[in-house]
Structure formats: structure tokens, C-alpha cells
Design a protein around this motif. Sequence first.
Motif, mmCIF file in Angstrom:
data_model
loop_
_atom_site.group_PDB
_atom_site.id
_atom_site.type_symbol
_atom_site.label_atom_id
_atom_site.label_comp_id
_atom_site.label_asym_id
_atom_site.label_seq_id
_atom_site.Cartn_x
_atom_site.Cartn_y
_atom_site.Cartn_z
ATOM 1 N N SER A 46 0.811 -1.228 0.000
ATOM 2 C CA SER A 46 0.000 0.000 0.000
ATOM 3 C C SER A 46 0.838 1.270 0.000
ATOM 4 O O SER A 46 0.400 2.312 -0.507
ATOM 5 N N GLU A 47 2.039 1.205 0.530
ATOM 6 C CA GLU A 47 2.910 2.379 0.579
ATOM 7 C C GLU A 47 3.844 2.466 -0.626
ATOM 8 O O GLU A 47 4.706 3.337 -0.689
ATOM 9 N N GLY A 48 3.661 1.559 -1.570
ATOM 10 C CA GLY A 48 4.538 1.522 -2.739
ATOM 11 C C GLY A 48 5.355 0.246 -2.759
ATOM 12 O O GLY A 48 5.425 -0.482 -1.767
ATOM 13 N N PHE A 49 5.987 -0.036 -3.879
ATOM 14 C CA PHE A 49 6.792 -1.242 -4.003
ATOM 15 C C PHE A 49 7.943 -0.992 -4.973
ATOM 16 O O PHE A 49 7.939 -0.030 -5.742
ATOM 17 N N GLU A 50 8.902 -1.904 -4.908
ATOM 18 C CA GLU A 50 10.045 -1.847 -5.821
ATOM 19 C C GLU A 50 10.219 -3.211 -6.466
ATOM 20 O O GLU A 50 10.187 -4.237 -5.784
ATOM 21 N N VAL A 51 10.362 -3.230 -7.791
ATOM 22 C CA VAL A 51 10.607 -4.492 -8.487
ATOM 23 C C VAL A 51 12.026 -4.946 -8.182
ATOM 24 O O VAL A 51 12.973 -4.152 -8.230
#
Length: 583
Positions: free
Chosen positions: A103-108
Motif C-alpha cells: 500500500s505504501e509503494g513497491f520496488e521491483v
Amino acid sequence: MKLNKEQKAAVQCIESSCIAACPGSGKTRTIVAKIVRCIDDIKGTPRRVACITYTHAAVNEIERRIRKFGDSDDLEYCEIGTIHSFCLNNILRPFYYRLPELSEGFEVFPVDSEEWRNLTRELGRKHNINRRYIDYFAGVQREPDGQLFIPSGIPEVAALEFVNHMDTNSLVTFADIVYHSFRLIDTYPFITRGVASRFAWVLVDEFQDTSVGQVAILRKIAEHKRTQFFLMGDPNQSIMGFAGARPNLMTSFPVELNVNTNLHLSGNYRCSKKIVDDAEGLIPTNPGMLAVGEWKDCDIETEHVHTSSLIDGVFDHFLPAIDSLGIPLGEAAVLAPWWTTLYGLTRELRERGVPVRGPGARPYRYSNLFAGLAENLCAYVEQQNPDLFRATQKMLFIMLLNITGNPVWRVFSYEGRRCLCFILSSVRKLREIEENAVKWLRSAANVTADFLVKDELITASQGMMIPESAEGMIANMVRNNVETNNLHVSDLALYARPKDCLRLITMHGAKGLEFDAVAIVDLHEGRVPDFRAIRNGNEEAINEDRRQLYVAMTRPRKLLMYITDSSDYRNRPSRFLKEIGLV
């Protein structure tokens, strides 16, 4: 484009269909023609065509052919990419905030990153994993129901720790892109409805390598009955079991969708009839594969060679054979079941003066940020031609993508080409005054960074990463005992000119490639098929090894040589060689 009767039937079919296509049957040609046909049907509407394939090289080739054979605006109506980019662009990035852990963002989390290597090596040491299986962490994935798929060789406790690390740090592997995307469309039907409304056609290449999770997403799209499907693959080339592929899905899913399964591509335009006969002897097909291409009548016999050592087989038999036929080194390849076999062979061939590309051939890690671009800069400095310019432009794009995390499309604009021309002119001048590769590498890295920062393609702080990467390459060379004082710029250029080098590749990595001549080495019982599959009586694992050999056998056009050796007293020719009738 010229199409044969089978290809035309596939392109002209107006209903959803699944096409079984043998090696060398013109799959890419057929897919491109189908895309152009589908685009004609949706022009003037807000809908689009999606083409899902499994490598970035295939994406580039399909786009290139559409530009050549389609209308000037055809690429505006289609989306061509891997299953991961399809899910990322249409599902995960727009709606990730609906998943609690993201929910706070993600990184591949890419497999070629330094962070990935550090994590998997640490887990390998912690759980005493054989280093040959470390790469199998890329196959750790969650099925649609949340069950963990764990490749053979990775302990369950290590796989669980790996997955927990991803979730705790809001990291998403390529495999998890599919998993999280399914969670979204399963929970929120409006997302799938939107995707189905957007795409009138979904074409899937290499469908035999599709996983349960990928099919689950296609199934959800199909439920809305707004999208037609064009599935193409070869179940005999399904070799991605370690990554969750299920070859039986190519049979069951088309039946589930009630699509046309009566279309085939049975003409092999690549291999000679003698090579096709070997492949048919290993895995008979229905309809039978036919040699129909330029080299169908080539009378070079396939050959099994048994020698005292692997290097003797390649150096004393394979290399003289391609030399007598006038086949360039760049059109020949040596394939093996494991990269560890190739690593030692690469070293021995280099010591004997044979230019090679393969595991251990480079004296530095190719994953170094500047490595790919540096090699292409060297190659262009040595020999200026348009193909090398385009290759250098592509490597610049990849380097900037790795630096910024975003595609810098300006590389392909007038300003981007102008910047690259300045870089090439400068490094060519450096070459005139400095032949030592290490000194040239340092200067070229600084010049490249300066021009990229000046043209605002990267920031000043990002520009510092390029000289740092060059120093990393140099440190790798020192650790590998390379005589850097005697290393010339032309030595680095060699790696960007594959036509000058013998290729050494794993059988698995050779999929999608083709050569004039191929030698398959280390074809021993316990290697092909693998001893674990034999010991455990795992028929599916044995069949996957059979399919992997089938892929390797169908790479050459003219010459196919099988090599076994007696360097180990346990070495016995593979059962597959007996099935073909060569032992």
C-alpha cells in the motif's frame, strides 16, 4: 510477408485458436502477421491488441518486424511485452495500493541486481545450498491460491525466508508480479473488466512455458467474453518447469476456453532433414515435423563423438569440422546441460587461442553497469557501421534504465542520437592516443558520464555511477588475474562482436537461438537426464530433460555433433542417444 498455407490459416482464423508450432516453423513471422491483421480490425476504436512473449529480445524483434511490414502507426494500437510487463502496466502499478503489504509503494526486485545476488548467496550459505541451484531462487513463486512453488534444489525453509524478505521490504520479484496481479483481479472484478474491455485480442507466444498463475490471469480476462485469444507454442519445447511452467496447460486451457485447436505449423525452415529425423526420433510429433527450408537437403550426417576429454571433443573434432565446412565461429555454438561444464571449457579454449563468448569468458561481471555499453563503444571504435551504432544505442538505453529506474526514450530521439555521436567521437579520439583497455575504460567512463549529464539524460550524482562501475570492472579483472597492462581495447570489443566468437551456452539458454553448427557436450547418463530424476524415478523431470535436449538438437541448420567423454569412469552415454540410434 510470405506465408505458407499453415501460417495463412492461423493468421486468417477469425476465432480464438491455439497453434502447435514446431521448431523453426516461423512462429514470429506468423505472430507479426496476426498482429497486423488484428490491428486492421480494431483501428478506429479505443481497443488495442496485446502480444505477450517471454523475452525482451522477442519483444524487440516483433516490434522491428511490425515497423517493417505494418503501417506507420500500427505500434500505437498494440502493446507488446512480457507477461510481467503486461501485468505490471495494466494491473499492478495502477492498483497496487489496494494490497496491504504494497500500500505504501513497491520496488521491483530484478534477478540481475547486486541486491538479488547478495540475498540469494546469503541464503545459499545459510541453508547449505549447492551453488548450481542458487539461480533457482528466480523460480520461487506463489500460485494463485497462495501455495508456494519451490524449484528442486531450494529447501522450503530458504524459500519461505526469501518470500518473507520480499513482503517485509515491499519488494516484488518478477514471479510475484503475476501473483499480486492475480490477487487484485480476483478481489476486484472491475480491474479485469477494464483489461478485457481494453484488449480485443491477446496473443501469447511460447504458451508451453505458461505457469498456473499466468493462465489464471488469462482465464479471468476470458470470463468477460470481450477478448479473443491467439495462443502459440510447442509442448515439446517446454523447459521452464523449474520456473513453474506446466506443459499440460497447452492442452487443458484451450479446451477450457473452447478455442480452435486444429491449426499447426509443422514445417521446420531451419534444420536439415537429418537433424529433423534425430529430433523426431527423440520426440515424435503429430503431425510429424518436416524439413522444408533452405538446408533441408544438406547431407551432413549427425555424429556422435566419444573422446578422452571434453576439450578434445571440441578442439579436435568440432572446430575442425566447422572449419572444413567454412562455418564462421560466430555461427557455431557449444551447448551443455550446466554452466559449470562450460566454465572450464571456456577457460581452456581461451588458453588455446579460440575467441569465445560464454560463462567465464569475460574477465569482469557483465552485470556491471557500464560493461555492456563499454563493450559496444569499443566495438564501434574498432569498426564503425550502422548495426554497431544501433547496438550501442540500445546498450545506452539499458544502462540509463538501470541508473534511473525508468525508460529514457530520449535516447532514440534526435537529441539522444546526437549525444551518442559526441560520445562515440570522443572515445574514438581516446582510442587513438591510448590502446591500453584499463586506461581507455577510465577515460571513456568519464567522457560518457559528462555528455549524459550535460544533455540532462541523468543527474550529476547519477553520472558518478558510471566511473564507479568502470572501476568495478577493473577490480574484477585484477581479481581474475588478468594482465591489465597487456589488455587492449580490441580485447573488450570482442565481446560486442558475437560473429567473431564461438558461443558457449547452456542447453536451456539456447532456446530461441539458431546456428549453422552445434556441438552438444556432456551428454552422459546422470547429466541428461539428471541423476536426481533417475534416482527418484521422476518421469516428468526425465521428460523435461528430454525436451531440453530436443530444444538443443533443433538449434543448428547444418551440422549437429553429440560429444561424450571418458574423463570420469562413471561417464556413460545418455539413454537419449540410444533412443536416437547413435549408440
